[in-house]
Design a protein around this motif. Structure first.
Motif, PDB file in Angstrom:
ATOM      1  N   VAL A   1     -85.808 -15.134 -41.616  1.00 30.43           N
ATOM      2  CA  VAL A   1     -86.344 -16.056 -42.609  1.00 30.43           C
ATOM      3  C   VAL A   1     -87.761 -15.647 -42.991  1.00 30.43           C
ATOM      4  O   VAL A   1     -88.574 -15.326 -42.117  1.00 30.43           O
ATOM      5  N   LYS A   2     -88.026 -15.673 -44.285  1.00 30.23           N
ATOM      6  CA  LYS A   2     -89.380 -15.463 -44.795  1.00 30.23           C
ATOM      7  C   LYS A   2     -89.722 -16.675 -45.649  1.00 30.23           C
ATOM      8  O   LYS A   2     -88.974 -17.029 -46.562  1.00 30.23           O
ATOM      9  N   LEU A   3     -90.849 -17.328 -45.368  1.00 28.67           N
ATOM     10  CA  LEU A   3     -91.283 -18.507 -46.101  1.00 28.67           C
ATOM     11  C   LEU A   3     -92.424 -18.150 -47.045  1.00 28.67           C
ATOM     12  O   LEU A   3     -93.410 -17.537 -46.626  1.00 28.67           O
ATOM     13  N   LEU A   4     -92.275 -18.531 -48.301  1.00 24.43           N
ATOM     14  CA  LEU A   4     -93.310 -18.302 -49.297  1.00 24.43           C
ATOM     15  C   LEU A   4     -93.569 -19.611 -50.048  1.00 24.43           C
ATOM     16  O   LEU A   4     -92.648 -20.398 -50.283  1.00 24.43           O
ATOM     17  N   SER A   5     -94.811 -19.836 -50.424  1.00 20.08           N
ATOM     18  CA  SER A   5     -95.170 -21.053 -51.151  1.00 20.08           C
ATOM     19  C   SER A   5     -94.609 -21.017 -52.569  1.00 20.08           C
ATOM     20  O   SER A   5     -94.647 -19.989 -53.238  1.00 20.08           O
ATOM     21  N   LEU A   6     -94.117 -22.176 -53.004  1.00 19.45           N
ATOM     22  CA  LEU A   6     -93.594 -22.297 -54.360  1.00 19.45           C
ATOM     23  C   LEU A   6     -93.752 -23.736 -54.818  1.00 19.45           C
ATOM     24  O   LEU A   6     -93.262 -24.667 -54.166  1.00 19.45           O
ATOM     25  N   ASP A   7     -94.435 -23.934 -55.926  1.00 21.30           N
ATOM     26  CA  ASP A   7     -94.570 -25.242 -56.562  1.00 21.30           C
ATOM     27  C   ASP A   7     -93.858 -25.176 -57.903  1.00 21.30           C
ATOM     28  O   ASP A   7     -94.347 -24.559 -58.849  1.00 21.30           O
ATOM     29  N   LEU A   8     -92.706 -25.818 -57.992  1.00 22.02           N
ATOM     30  CA  LEU A   8     -91.902 -25.741 -59.206  1.00 22.02           C
ATOM     31  C   LEU A   8     -92.499 -26.541 -60.360  1.00 22.02           C
ATOM     32  O   LEU A   8     -92.003 -26.473 -61.488  1.00 22.02           O
ATOM     33  N   LYS A   9     -93.578 -27.279 -60.097  1.00 22.53           N
ATOM     34  CA  LYS A   9     -94.291 -27.964 -61.167  1.00 22.53           C
ATOM     35  C   LYS A   9     -95.330 -27.058 -61.820  1.00 22.53           C
ATOM     36  O   LYS A   9     -96.083 -27.506 -62.684  1.00 22.53           O
ATOM     37  N   SER A  10     -95.360 -25.810 -61.395  1.00 18.47           N
ATOM     38  CA  SER A  10     -96.314 -24.848 -61.953  1.00 18.47           C
ATOM     39  C   SER A  10     -95.600 -23.542 -62.262  1.00 18.47           C
ATOM     40  O   SER A  10     -95.096 -22.870 -61.357  1.00 18.47           O
ATOM     41  N   LEU A  11     -95.563 -23.153 -63.527  1.00 16.69           N
ATOM     42  CA  LEU A  11     -94.940 -21.878 -63.883  1.00 16.69           C
ATOM     43  C   LEU A  11     -95.734 -20.703 -63.339  1.00 16.69           C
ATOM     44  O   LEU A  11     -95.165 -19.653 -63.035  1.00 16.69           O
ATOM     45  N   ASN A  12     -97.046 -20.880 -63.184  1.00 19.50           N
ATOM     46  CA  ASN A  12     -97.838 -19.819 -62.555  1.00 19.50           C
ATOM     47  C   ASN A  12     -97.420 -19.611 -61.105  1.00 19.50           C
ATOM     48  O   ASN A  12     -97.379 -18.487 -60.608  1.00 19.50           O
ATOM     49  N   SER A  13     -97.126 -20.715 -60.406  1.00 14.14           N
ATOM     50  CA  SER A  13     -96.656 -20.614 -59.027  1.00 14.14           C
ATOM     51  C   SER A  13     -95.304 -19.900 -58.968  1.00 14.14           C
ATOM     52  O   SER A  13     -95.048 -19.105 -58.057  1.00 14.14           O
ATOM     53  N   VAL A  14     -94.441 -20.189 -59.940  1.00 17.73           N
ATOM     54  CA  VAL A  14     -93.141 -19.505 -60.005  1.00 17.73           C
ATOM     55  C   VAL A  14     -93.344 -18.003 -60.167  1.00 17.73           C
ATOM     56  O   VAL A  14     -92.702 -17.191 -59.494  1.00 17.73           O
TER      57      VAL A  14
ATOM     58  N   LEU B   1     -86.428 -25.748 -65.924  1.00 18.50           N
ATOM     59  CA  LEU B   1     -87.206 -24.698 -66.578  1.00 18.50           C
ATOM     60  C   LEU B   1     -87.814 -23.708 -65.580  1.00 18.50           C
ATOM     61  O   LEU B   1     -87.805 -22.496 -65.828  1.00 18.50           O
ATOM     62  N   SER B   2     -88.338 -24.184 -64.475  1.00 20.57           N
ATOM     63  CA  SER B   2     -88.912 -23.271 -63.478  1.00 20.57           C
ATOM     64  C   SER B   2     -87.837 -22.375 -62.881  1.00 20.57           C
ATOM     65  O   SER B   2     -88.082 -21.201 -62.596  1.00 20.57           O
TER      66      SER B   2
ATOM     67  N   LEU C   1     -87.656 -18.373 -62.972  1.00 20.06           N
ATOM     68  CA  LEU C   1     -87.482 -17.619 -61.723  1.00 20.06           C
ATOM     69  C   LEU C   1     -86.277 -16.690 -61.803  1.00 20.06           C
ATOM     70  O   LEU C   1     -86.349 -15.519 -61.399  1.00 20.06           O
ATOM     71  N   THR C   2     -85.179 -17.191 -62.326  1.00 17.77           N
ATOM     72  CA  THR C   2     -83.974 -16.364 -62.462  1.00 17.77           C
ATOM     73  C   THR C   2     -84.244 -15.142 -63.324  1.00 17.77           C
ATOM     74  O   THR C   2     -83.864 -14.020 -62.970  1.00 17.77           O
ATOM     75  N   ASN C   3     -84.924 -15.337 -64.443  1.00 20.89           N
ATOM     76  CA  ASN C   3     -85.227 -14.209 -65.333  1.00 20.89           C
ATOM     77  C   ASN C   3     -86.157 -13.197 -64.674  1.00 20.89           C
ATOM     78  O   ASN C   3     -86.008 -11.987 -64.872  1.00 20.89           O
ATOM     79  N   LEU C   4     -87.117 -13.683 -63.899  1.00 17.57           N
ATOM     80  CA  LEU C   4     -88.058 -12.778 -63.232  1.00 17.57           C
ATOM     81  C   LEU C   4     -87.379 -11.950 -62.137  1.00 17.57           C
ATOM     82  O   LEU C   4     -87.739 -10.786 -61.909  1.00 17.57           O
ATOM     83  N   LEU C   5     -86.404 -12.543 -61.461  1.00 18.35           N
ATOM     84  CA  LEU C   5     -85.718 -11.847 -60.361  1.00 18.35           C
ATOM     85  C   LEU C   5     -84.487 -11.072 -60.826  1.00 18.35           C
ATOM     86  O   LEU C   5     -83.946 -10.254 -60.074  1.00 18.35           O
TER      87      LEU C   5
ATOM     88  N   THR D   1     -84.663 -21.783 -53.401  1.00 24.51           N
ATOM     89  CA  THR D   1     -85.772 -22.694 -53.633  1.00 24.51           C
ATOM     90  C   THR D   1     -85.526 -23.977 -52.857  1.00 24.51           C
ATOM     91  O   THR D   1     -84.394 -24.452 -52.742  1.00 24.51           O
ATOM     92  N   GLY D   2     -86.588 -24.514 -52.305  1.00 21.50           N
ATOM     93  CA  GLY D   2     -86.468 -25.725 -51.498  1.00 21.50           C
ATOM     94  C   GLY D   2     -86.443 -25.396 -50.023  1.00 21.50           C
ATOM     95  O   GLY D   2     -86.000 -24.322 -49.621  1.00 21.50           O
ATOM     96  N   GLY D   3     -86.926 -26.323 -49.219  1.00 19.50           N
ATOM     97  CA  GLY D   3     -87.048 -26.080 -47.785  1.00 19.50           C
ATOM     98  C   GLY D   3     -85.796 -26.424 -47.003  1.00 19.50           C
ATOM     99  O   GLY D   3     -84.814 -26.944 -47.555  1.00 19.50           O
ATOM    100  N   PRO D   4     -85.820 -26.157 -45.703  1.00 19.94           N
ATOM    101  CA  PRO D   4     -84.681 -26.451 -44.825  1.00 19.94           C
ATOM    102  C   PRO D   4     -84.657 -27.920 -44.408  1.00 19.94           C
ATOM    103  O   PRO D   4     -84.919 -28.280 -43.260  1.00 19.94           O
ATOM    104  N   ARG D   5     -84.353 -28.773 -45.364  1.00 14.88           N
ATOM    105  CA  ARG D   5     -84.183 -30.205 -45.085  1.00 14.88           C
ATOM    106  C   ARG D   5     -83.069 -30.728 -45.975  1.00 14.88           C
ATOM    107  O   ARG D   5     -82.788 -30.166 -47.038  1.00 14.88           O
ATOM    108  N   GLY D   6     -82.410 -31.801 -45.550  1.00 14.80           N
ATOM    109  CA  GLY D   6     -81.288 -32.321 -46.317  1.00 14.80           C
ATOM    110  C   GLY D   6     -80.188 -31.278 -46.436  1.00 14.80           C
ATOM    111  O   GLY D   6     -79.825 -30.615 -45.463  1.00 14.80           O
ATOM    112  N   ILE D   7     -79.655 -31.130 -47.636  1.00 10.57           N
ATOM    113  CA  ILE D   7     -78.623 -30.127 -47.872  1.00 10.57           C
ATOM    114  C   ILE D   7     -79.152 -28.734 -47.571  1.00 10.57           C
ATOM    115  O   ILE D   7     -78.446 -27.884 -47.028  1.00 10.57           O
ATOM    116  N   GLY D   8     -80.414 -28.494 -47.906  1.00  7.20           N
ATOM    117  CA  GLY D   8     -81.016 -27.179 -47.672  1.00  7.20           C
ATOM    118  C   GLY D   8     -80.990 -26.759 -46.223  1.00  7.20           C
ATOM    119  O   GLY D   8     -80.855 -25.568 -45.925  1.00  7.20           O
TER     120      GLY D   8
END
Length: 359
Positions: free
Chosen positions: A112-125, A171-172, A176-180, A64-71
């Motif tokens: 690399v595969k990029l997929l949209s993810l908004d961790l402020k939305s459990l539906n997005s997760v 929480l997100s 995500l961990t439980n779903l995967l 989770t998170g994009g390729p910036r900073g530590i990522g």
């Protein structure tokens, strides 16, 4: 991406909020940051010689998170090892630029595969998890890196009605961990070495205190306190997961890792002093490359990782955690509460969708 719900008025009156924020930022936060900074000055980040490691050509990492900073440096190292990397990101366009920067360094291995993810939305997760599991790249999952996070942000409620740091940082990622997890277990059953789950936590977890009366919300809002607590939740999550893996005898290990004091753009949320000091701190603090080594150390060092599942790491070493993290009753209660919150959010979301459809 789903819009978030905000409130103009954080919980608690202004005097209560100022006192609480002052205590956790100026007193607790300063002490924790100074101790951490001294450690980073005198204890160097672990060294990982990527070029000497065996390639992971058929392995898949989810982050989770994009390729910036530590990522940025984590993704770079994973690609050097020839992982297939699936990234859950807020901005596909910005992440494509980050991947292009990595490729411009001459790194041609990995996918690399990029997929949209908004961790402020459990539906997005949930949607992200569905896309991962339905994709060819997600037919196996060897490594899950719960790396994205926010820090010391203004008060905000997510669309799921939770305090934003609690949901984004913890929480997100719990959901995500439980779903995967079923796919991770399938993968682990087919290989001799373990699959791994990493929560990028923080030394700040030592300043947290879990209060189940205001876990996902706040009675008196302090951005720093909520950050501390979310990072403690991540550590507790790892310990609970590891206990479950041991009970079920599955070949998976989980770790919580503190990357060190890294003056990335997250520091912009710490106020004017932190923004002004960033150029100086960059000369003192750990680099993002060193931070990436620290995060990946238990994953890429089998003689450490396979013996230390469920532990909290700093600078490549297992370190003591906040005492609450080791209390079985806290672990059990947080797990059950998190299941309830994610299931309730799912039920509420389905009901809302039904109501909208009926209009």
């Amino acid at each position: 991406m789903a819009a978030t719900k905000t409130s103009d008025s954080p919980p608690g009156n202004i005097i209560q909020r100022l006192i609480k924020q002052f205590w956790y930022l100026a007193i607790c936060g300063t002490w924790i940051a100074m101790v951490d900074l001294i450690k980073d000055i005198f204890i160097k980040a672990p060294v990982i010689e990527i070029e000497k490691l065996e390639k992971r050509s058929h392995q898949v990492a989810i982050m989770t998170g994009g390729p910036r900073g530590i990522g940025f440096d984590i993704v770079k190292k994973l690609l050097q090892l020839d992982y297939t990397v699936i990234l859950g990101v807020r901005s596909i366009e910005a992440s494509e630029k980050g991947i292009a920067e990595i490729r411009n360094l001459g790194i041609t291995s990995g996918r690399v595969k990029l997929l949209s993810l908004d961790l402020k939305s459990l539906n997005s997760v949930r949607e992200f998890a569905r896309e991962v599991l339905a994709s060819k790249e997600g037919s196996r999952i060897d490594l899950l890196l719960n790396n994205a996070g926010i820090m010391n942000v203004p008060y905000e409620k997510t669309q799921d009605n939770f305090e934003s740091q609690f949901q984004v940082n913890y929480l997100s990622h719990f959901l995500l961990t439980n779903l995967l997890l079923p796919r991770i277990k399938e993968t682990a059953a087919k290989k001799s070495e373990p699959c791994q789950i990493v929560n990028t936590s923080s030394h700040a977890q030592k300043g947290g205190k879990i209060d189940f009366d205001e876990l996902e919300t706040s009675k008196v809002y302090s951005a720093v306190k909520c950050y501390f607590d979310s990072k403690l939740c991540q550590v507790i999550h790892v310990k609970t997961l590891e206990n479950k893996f041991q009970e079920d005898k599955v070949n998976i290990h989980a770790y919580a890792v503190h990357p060190g004091e890294i003056p990335t753009t997250l520091w912009n949320d710490l106020g004017l002093l932190a923004r002004i000091s960033r150029p100086i701190m960059k000369r003192i603090c750990r680099t993002t490359d060193g931070a990436a080594n620290t995060v990946l150390y238990p994953v890429l060092t089998p003689e450490v990782g396979e013996k230390c599942g469920g532990e909290y790491f700093e600078t490549g070493k297992v370190k003591p955690t906040n005492p609450q993290a080791n209390r079985p009753e806290i672990q059990k209660r947080l797990w059950e509460r998190s299941l309830m919150l994610t299931q309730d959010a799912n039920a509420n979301s389905s009901q809302n969708q039904g109501n909208l459809a009926a209009k």
